[in-house]
Design an enzyme around this catalytic site. Structure first.
Site, short mmCIF file in Angstrom:
data_model
loop_
_atom_site.label_atom_id
_atom_site.label_comp_id
_atom_site.label_asym_id
_atom_site.label_seq_id
_atom_site.Cartn_x
_atom_site.Cartn_y
_atom_site.Cartn_z
CB SER A 414 -1.27 -5.47 -9.03
OG SER A 414 -2.11 -4.73 -9.88
CG ASP A 533 -2.18 -7.27 -12.40
OD1 ASP A 533 -1.64 -7.81 -11.42
OD2 ASP A 533 -2.89 -6.25 -12.31
#
Length: 674
Positions: A414, A533
């Protein structure tokens, strides 16, 4: 120092998998279940003694986490001597079990860790019943440590086999340059032994003295003096020995084995160049080797030959995927095979794409990486997820820059993937701070999102197109091969929860997938699935680095835990109480104008975005904590009053990143010299 207590039998799970253990990774599922049934996981604390030198052997141990030291205890005037360090995937205790002798040295835990233990009877039975284990141990037994008669001390000796089906010129240059790089990185004695047979014109030009071939059929190397007149010194410091090949001659392969034995007494690193045809000599060399570097391609025919050799290395000699490094040359042009096509032919992942030697900086960085890997000195940096909390990574990198701490590979999830990629692309921490400060409350929305990027919540509130345009301002069309150091970017398959690790292709596309916060950003199409993610399944990608064989890992977990969230909530309640008491005393205008207290209360309100992010980060923190414990150094820079969306307030995050990293500097520097 205390002796650790054995724990109860537990199941191996995702956290401790067989694929991370070279001695077990090539086993069938039935064989793995058999070991799992008989093995125990045992935990130990820093400074615990696993066994002492001179005691009877009782078990075989495999390191699942932590770091362990093998050493000779001080005796009289003889000082203590450190012999080896064991890391994740390494094993110890087998020599005494197989020879029946007492342990020759002591093993202690250098940090908290977990071991897999097989009792003596179970281990010996498995060695007899499972050929893959005996193959692996036969290669490692006896050559891990060599006792030099002259110095009466112990040295670790590493033997690496080089196999090539690709271009003669490129592979020859690589072996010479790698030998030179090992000398520079370690200052140890290195010998490059050419067993290919033909006198190579390229090799000849690399040496100031003439190169003569040592004929094993006429001379039997029993000591260093037998080889003295045939060993040529390269200007960079390593030695070169050319062997006249006659693989079909009777007894030739036994003489090759004798040669290797003699060389282990004189050198720390033996680099053995194999002939392309796998014969008796290759068999003897591989049986004495720790690793294989296979150079294949770039054409389909060479890759096919390399694929066949790789299968033989694994099935015939028990090498695991972690003990084989597949290298292909960088190619250009429309007719060139891409990495995906090459991996399909090889039936395995490519370890590295070797830049052309003319691309001097990138080529040298790649070769240096190989050398540091063989020396066991690679430093891996795991940068975790955390939205705006991840701006603390900039502060961490600033301290590493100023202190000259080398980072050889980055794994990012991320926001960690974003900042790690920028840094690997050449942006300094100061550059990234300027980028972060250019995003304020007024322009942040338009720079990162914009009205056109808003979407129906059915797919996610934000399309993500604007952030791709933002990233391209800095990363352009760069691929992973264009970066200064290797980077691994994680994402999550939305259907299977499988972790997808990017290390080839477009950087921007990989980062876009890694930052796809569930419910907020649209999932990213990928092959026949969609990605979200990376932090959902791996918020702190230490595991990615351990699978690469990185032994020294610094991890940065920026996610707030229960303690930080509790302190922040107490502050929120205090502010709310104070604001409530003052509300009746405020003027009409001041009531209409939001105060600092009003803003803080609104920031943490129970809106859909906070609910999504808090829910995700609650789960991520627990996983990040577990993986952080597997790192050698864990940095936890968290701003108590911070908020996941405060990208417009980078100063406080960067500052805490610097502070917490400086607090860990002594630990980091100790890791470098160990």
């Amino acid at each position: 120092m205390g002796f650790f207590q054995f724990g109860q039998k537990v199941e191996l799970g995702k956290e401790y998998s067989f694929e991370d253990i070279p001695v077990f990774s090539t086993l069938t599922q039935t064989e793995q279940r058999l070991i799992q049934k008989r093995a125990r996981l045992v935990s130990c604390k820093r400074n615990d003694i696993i066994y002492r030198g001179g005691t009877p052997s009782e078990a075989f141990y495999v390191v699942l986490s932590g770091r362990f030291r093998l050493y000779k205890e001080a005796q009289g005037s003889t000082p203590e001597e450190t012999l080896l360090f064991f890391y994740r995937g390494d094993h110890f205790g087998e020599t005494s079990l197989l020879t029946g002798h007492p342990h020759s040295a002591t093993v202690e835990a250098k940090r908290d860790g977990v071991l897999l233990k097989l009792d003596k009877e179970d281990f010996l039975k498995l060695v007899n019943d499972i050929s893959a284990i005996s193959l692996h141990l036969s290669r490692s037994l006896g050559h891990r440590l060599t006792r030099t008669p002259e110095t009466k001390g112990h040295r670790e000796v590493k033997t690496i086999a080089f196999y090539s089906t690709g271009e003669f010129e490129s592979s020859s240059y690589l072996w010479v340059d790698l030998a030179s790089a090992i000398v520079r990185e370690t200052r140890h004695k290195v010998v490059l032994v050419d067993l290919v047979g033909e006198q190579r014109p390229l090799i000849k030009t690399e040496f100031s003295a003439s190169v003569s071939s040592f004929d094993l059929l006429k001379q039997m190397p029993s000591q260093e003096s037998d080889l003295k007149n045939y060993i040529v010194k390269h200007p960079s410091g390593f030695d070169y020995l050319h062997i006249k090949q006659d693989d079909d001659a009777k007894g030739y392969e036994d003489r090759v084995q004798s040669l290797i034995t003699v060389l282990t007494y004189q050198y720390n690193y033996l680099l053995l160049c194999l002939p392309s045809q796998i014969g008796h000599v290759t068999f003897k060399v591989l049986n004495r080797s720790d690793m294989v570097y296979a150079y294949g391609g770039p054409d389909a025919e060479s890759l096919d030959l390399c694929a066949a050799a790789l299968t033989e290395f694994q099935q015939g000699f028990g090498f695991s995927y972690r003990e084989i490094r597949v290298i292909v040359p960088e190619t250009t042009g429309s007719a060139a095979l891409n990495i995906g096509q090459q991996e399909n032919i090889l039936h395995t992942k490519i370890f590295s794409v070797l830049p052309k030697r003319e691309s001097k900086e990138r080529y040298c960085l790649t070769v240096r990486y190989f050398a540091k890997e063989l020396a066991g000195t690679l430093i891996g940096l795991a940068l975790g997820s955390g939205a705006a909390y991840g701006l603390a990574h900039i502060g961490v990198l600033r301290v590493l820059e100023k202190e000259g701490i080398p980072v050889d590979v980055i794994a990012g999830s991320s926001i960690g993937a974003l900042i790690g990629s920028l840094w690997a692309a050449g942006y300094t921490s100061d550059d990234m701070e300027r980028v972060a400060k250019a995003i304020d409350k007024k322009n942040g929305f338009f720079k990162l999102i914009g009205f056109q990027d808003l979407s129906l919540a059915h797919w996610g509130f934000i399309k993500g197109n604007q952030i791709v345009r933002f990233l391209k301002n800095y990363l352009g069309d760069k691929t992973f091969q264009d970066l200064n150091i290797p980077v691994k970017v994680t994402a999550t398959d939305v259907y299977t929860a499988e972790e997808i690790v990017f290390d080839t292709g477009s950087i921007v596309e990989a980062v876009r997938a890694s930052i796809s916060i569930p419910g907020i950003f649209r999932p990213v199409p990928y092959k026949d699935t969609f990605l979200i993610d990376g932090g959902v399944v791996d918020p702190l990608p230490v595991r990615v680095l351990t699978k690469m064989g990185i032994r020294k890992i610094i991890a940065v977990n920026v996610l707030p835990g229960t303690k930080e969230r509790t302190e922040r909530d107490l502050l929120r309640k205090m502010v709310k109480e104070k604001n409530s008491g003052l509300q009746t005393k405020r003027s009409l205008w001041s009531r209409l104008k939001p105060s600092k207290e009003d803003k803080m209360s609104g920031r943490y309100s129970v809106n859909i975005f906070n609910v999504i992010m808090n829910t995700v980060q609650f789960m991520e923190y627990e996983m990040a904590q577990a993986w952080g414990d597997q790192a050698d150094v864990l940095i936890h820079p968290v701003v108590h009053e911070g908020h996941w969306a405060e990208f417009y307030a980078p100063d406080k995050f960067i500052q805490i990143g610097e502070e917490r990293t400086r607090a860990k500097l002594q630990e980091i520097k100790g890791l470098l010299v160990e």
